[in-house]
Design a protein around this motif. Structure first.
Motif: not given
Length: 119
Positions: A28-32, A63-69, A74-83
């Protein structure tokens, strides 16, 4: 008397559901973030240089969040999506504000030239 009792019985479960906290999933973070990026694009962020820069930052963060996921972080991906979401929101705000600021400056210049012209 019965309708009041029935209403009270229906409200109790609602209050219980409303008090539970809901944590968003990583998806959902990515979707947002993607939704915010699309909103910025539709606001014309690509055509405003300051906004386009933040729109590109949002793309990079997604893109960075997708790579981290994919790398099982997932925690760092979540932060990337928030950014990414924050950058896209800023791009959208700039896409709206910068043209308005330019229009205000132009109007002020026109007003000043009208004041200075002889009557």
């Amino acid at each position: 008397m019965r309708p009041k009792l029935l209403a009270a019985m229906l409200c109790v479960p609602l209050f219980g559901c409303a008090s539970q906290s809901v944590t968003p999933t990583k998806n959902s973070r990515r979707t947002e973030a993607v939704a915010s990026m699309r909103a910025a694009e539709s606001a014309g962020a690509a055509s405003v240089p300051q906004a386009a820069r933040h729109l590109e930052f949002a793309r990079q963060q997604i893109t960075n969040g997708d790579q981290l996921l994919s790398a099982k972080d997932p925690d760092r991906a979540d932060l990337s999506y928030l950014q990414a979401d924050a950058d896209a929101d800023l791009a959208q705000a700039l896409a709206r504000a910068v043209p308005l600021e330019q229009q205000a400056q132009q109007t002020t210049q026109q007003l000043e030239s009208m004041r200075q012209s002889p009557r």
